[in-house]
Design a protein around this motif. Sequence first.
Motif, PDB file in Angstrom:
ATOM      1  N   SER A  18       0.833  -1.199   0.000  1.00 29.12           N
ATOM      2  CA  SER A  18       0.000   0.000   0.000  1.00 29.12           C
ATOM      3  C   SER A  18       0.870   1.252   0.000  1.00 29.12           C
ATOM      4  CB  SER A  18      -0.907   0.010   1.229  1.00 29.12           C
ATOM      5  OG  SER A  18      -0.143   0.267   2.408  1.00 29.12           O
ATOM      6  N   PHE A  19       0.254   2.387  -0.290  1.00 29.63           N
ATOM      7  CA  PHE A  19       0.991   3.645  -0.234  1.00 29.63           C
ATOM      8  C   PHE A  19       1.426   3.947   1.195  1.00 29.63           C
ATOM      9  CE2 PHE A  19       1.032   8.446  -0.430  1.00 29.63           C
ATOM     10  CZ  PHE A  19       2.227   8.517  -1.130  1.00 29.63           C
ATOM     11  N   ASN A  20       0.648   3.524   2.170  1.00 24.91           N
ATOM     12  CA  ASN A  20       1.067   3.672   3.559  1.00 24.91           C
ATOM     13  C   ASN A  20       2.382   2.943   3.813  1.00 24.91           C
ATOM     14  OD1 ASN A  20      -1.206   4.693   5.898  1.00 24.91           O
ATOM     15  ND2 ASN A  20      -1.946   4.382   3.815  1.00 24.91           N
ATOM     16  N   VAL A  76      -6.450  13.546  -2.267  1.00 18.53           N
ATOM     17  CA  VAL A  76      -7.247  12.327  -2.172  1.00 18.53           C
ATOM     18  C   VAL A  76      -6.377  11.217  -2.761  1.00 18.53           C
ATOM     19  CG1 VAL A  76      -9.314  11.171  -3.032  1.00 18.53           C
ATOM     20  CG2 VAL A  76      -9.434  13.579  -2.363  1.00 18.53           C
ATOM     21  N   VAL A  77      -6.056  10.210  -1.968  1.00 19.76           N
ATOM     22  CA  VAL A  77      -5.044   9.229  -2.358  1.00 19.76           C
ATOM     23  C   VAL A  77      -5.525   8.320  -3.477  1.00 19.76           C
ATOM     24  CG1 VAL A  77      -3.721   7.250  -1.550  1.00 19.76           C
ATOM     25  CG2 VAL A  77      -3.888   9.296  -0.132  1.00 19.76           C
ATOM     26  N   ALA A  78      -6.784   7.914  -3.429  1.00 22.90           N
ATOM     27  CA  ALA A  78      -7.286   6.951  -4.421  1.00 22.90           C
ATOM     28  C   ALA A  78      -7.165   7.476  -5.845  1.00 22.90           C
ATOM     29  CB  ALA A  78      -8.733   6.589  -4.109  1.00 22.90           C
ATOM     30  N   ASP A  79      -7.274   8.776  -6.022  1.00 25.33           N
ATOM     31  CA  ASP A  79      -7.232   9.366  -7.365  1.00 25.33           C
ATOM     32  C   ASP A  79      -5.855   9.902  -7.743  1.00 25.33           C
ATOM     33  OD1 ASP A  79      -9.938   8.869  -7.590  1.00 25.33           O
ATOM     34  OD2 ASP A  79     -10.527  10.867  -6.896  1.00 25.33           O
ATOM     35  N   ALA A  80      -4.870   9.747  -6.876  1.00 27.07           N
ATOM     36  CA  ALA A  80      -3.557  10.350  -7.108  1.00 27.07           C
ATOM     37  C   ALA A  80      -2.704   9.480  -8.021  1.00 27.07           C
ATOM     38  CB  ALA A  80      -2.843  10.567  -5.776  1.00 27.07           C
ATOM     39  N   GLY A  81      -2.037  10.125  -8.957  1.00 25.49           N
ATOM     40  CA  GLY A  81      -1.136   9.418  -9.850  1.00 25.49           C
ATOM     41  C   GLY A  81       0.248   9.255  -9.241  1.00 25.49           C
ATOM     42  N   GLU A  82       1.148   8.628  -9.997  1.00 25.46           N
ATOM     43  CA  GLU A  82       2.484   8.335  -9.497  1.00 25.46           C
ATOM     44  C   GLU A  82       3.267   9.609  -9.188  1.00 25.46           C
ATOM     45  OE1 GLU A  82       3.794   5.399  -8.616  1.00 25.46           O
ATOM     46  OE2 GLU A  82       1.736   4.702  -8.950  1.00 25.46           O
ATOM     47  N   ARG A  83       3.125  10.641 -10.028  1.00 24.39           N
ATOM     48  CA  ARG A  83       3.862  11.881  -9.778  1.00 24.39           C
ATOM     49  C   ARG A  83       3.399  12.522  -8.471  1.00 24.39           C
ATOM     50  NH1 ARG A  83       4.333  16.269 -14.491  1.00 24.39           N
ATOM     51  NH2 ARG A  83       5.484  14.486 -15.348  1.00 24.39           N
ATOM     52  N   ARG A  84       2.100  12.554  -8.241  1.00 25.32           N
ATOM     53  CA  ARG A  84       1.585  13.148  -6.997  1.00 25.32           C
ATOM     54  C   ARG A  84       2.063  12.353  -5.793  1.00 25.32           C
ATOM     55  NH1 ARG A  84       1.238  16.295  -3.860  1.00 25.32           N
ATOM     56  NH2 ARG A  84      -0.568  17.285  -2.878  1.00 25.32           N
ATOM     57  N   ARG A  85       2.024  11.052  -5.884  1.00 20.14           N
ATOM     58  CA  ARG A  85       2.458  10.215  -4.766  1.00 20.14           C
ATOM     59  C   ARG A  85       3.955  10.387  -4.496  1.00 20.14           C
ATOM     60  NH1 ARG A  85      -1.132   4.915  -4.091  1.00 20.14           N
ATOM     61  NH2 ARG A  85      -3.129   5.735  -4.842  1.00 20.14           N
ATOM     62  N   VAL A 107       6.326   8.311  15.321  1.00 24.84           N
ATOM     63  CA  VAL A 107       5.723   8.562  14.017  1.00 24.84           C
ATOM     64  C   VAL A 107       4.653   7.499  13.796  1.00 24.84           C
ATOM     65  CG1 VAL A 107       6.079   8.823  11.542  1.00 24.84           C
ATOM     66  CG2 VAL A 107       7.918   9.465  13.133  1.00 24.84           C
ATOM     67  N   ALA A 108       3.438   7.945  13.480  1.00 26.29           N
ATOM     68  CA  ALA A 108       2.335   7.028  13.203  1.00 26.29           C
ATOM     69  C   ALA A 108       1.853   7.261  11.778  1.00 26.29           C
ATOM     70  CB  ALA A 108       1.198   7.239  14.191  1.00 26.29           C
ATOM     71  N   ILE A 109       1.806   6.188  10.991  1.00 26.45           N
ATOM     72  CA  ILE A 109       1.368   6.253   9.601  1.00 26.45           C
ATOM     73  C   ILE A 109       0.140   5.376   9.458  1.00 26.45           C
ATOM     74  CG2 ILE A 109       1.990   5.832   7.184  1.00 26.45           C
ATOM     75  CD1 ILE A 109       4.937   5.845   9.212  1.00 26.45           C
ATOM     76  N   HIS A 110      -0.990   5.984   9.087  1.00 27.08           N
ATOM     77  CA  HIS A 110      -2.213   5.181   8.959  1.00 27.08           C
ATOM     78  C   HIS A 110      -3.256   5.927   8.137  1.00 27.08           C
ATOM     79  CE1 HIS A 110      -4.828   7.481  11.776  1.00 27.08           C
ATOM     80  NE2 HIS A 110      -3.711   7.723  12.431  1.00 27.08           N
ATOM     81  N   PRO A 111      -4.198   5.178   7.558  1.00 22.60           N
ATOM     82  CA  PRO A 111      -5.289   5.813   6.821  1.00 22.60           C
ATOM     83  C   PRO A 111      -6.351   6.350   7.769  1.00 22.60           C
ATOM     84  CG  PRO A 111      -5.563   3.431   6.789  1.00 22.60           C
ATOM     85  CD  PRO A 111      -4.257   3.702   7.484  1.00 22.60           C
TER      86      PRO A 111
END
Length: 206
Positions: free
Chosen positions: A16-18, A179-188, A88-92
């Motif tokens: 996942s991106f997380n 919004v993560v679901a709609d983000a492309g590779e460059r945005r990520r 540091v906490a990383i979560h959706p």
Amino acid sequence: MDGPVVVLLAHPRPGSFNHALAERVRDTLTGAGRPVRFHDLYAEGFDPVLTADEAYTSGTRVEEFLAATPDPLVRRHRDELRDATGLVAIHPNWWGKPPAILGGWLDRILVPGVAYRLDDAGGAPESLLALRQLLVVNTSDTTEERERTLFGDPLDAIWRRCLAPYLGEPQVSRMVLRVVADAGERRRAGWLDDVEAEVRRRFGGR
């Protein structure tokens, strides 16, 4: 070199991106010479279910018992948090709250005698931790306007107002990537760089 940083990842899907965010955080901290205590809670199989014997919030008499849990993984997490100067906490964002496994981590790790002392249930907590920095990285599929006007950002209240006083009043920084679901590779890729820059600002780095 400064004190250790505990890094928590709470996302059930490998790849996942997380997970990418957590890897970047860990690599940045390691490159900065900070000792890292990394935990992928799902991969570890962390049990989030609070036991009946752990369901206490105040009173010094329960501190010794709670600090000496027989669960070796819980004991390890508690010991590492005691020694840490950063978290540091990383979560959706799921329904305005962390995933259940992270909620259970909070229940089982932030207990009297480990994270805080609360002699009177109606009083203010005395933190037993030495955290100086708290960084929360959230992914979300809710727009900023909708989050602000409809929901009021409950995650910010959880981390900044509810939890920080029990963590030693660290400096709190929170990044919401949306919004993560709609983000492309460059945005990520840009988000990964932004998170790395924030880690460097908060925890030092070359």
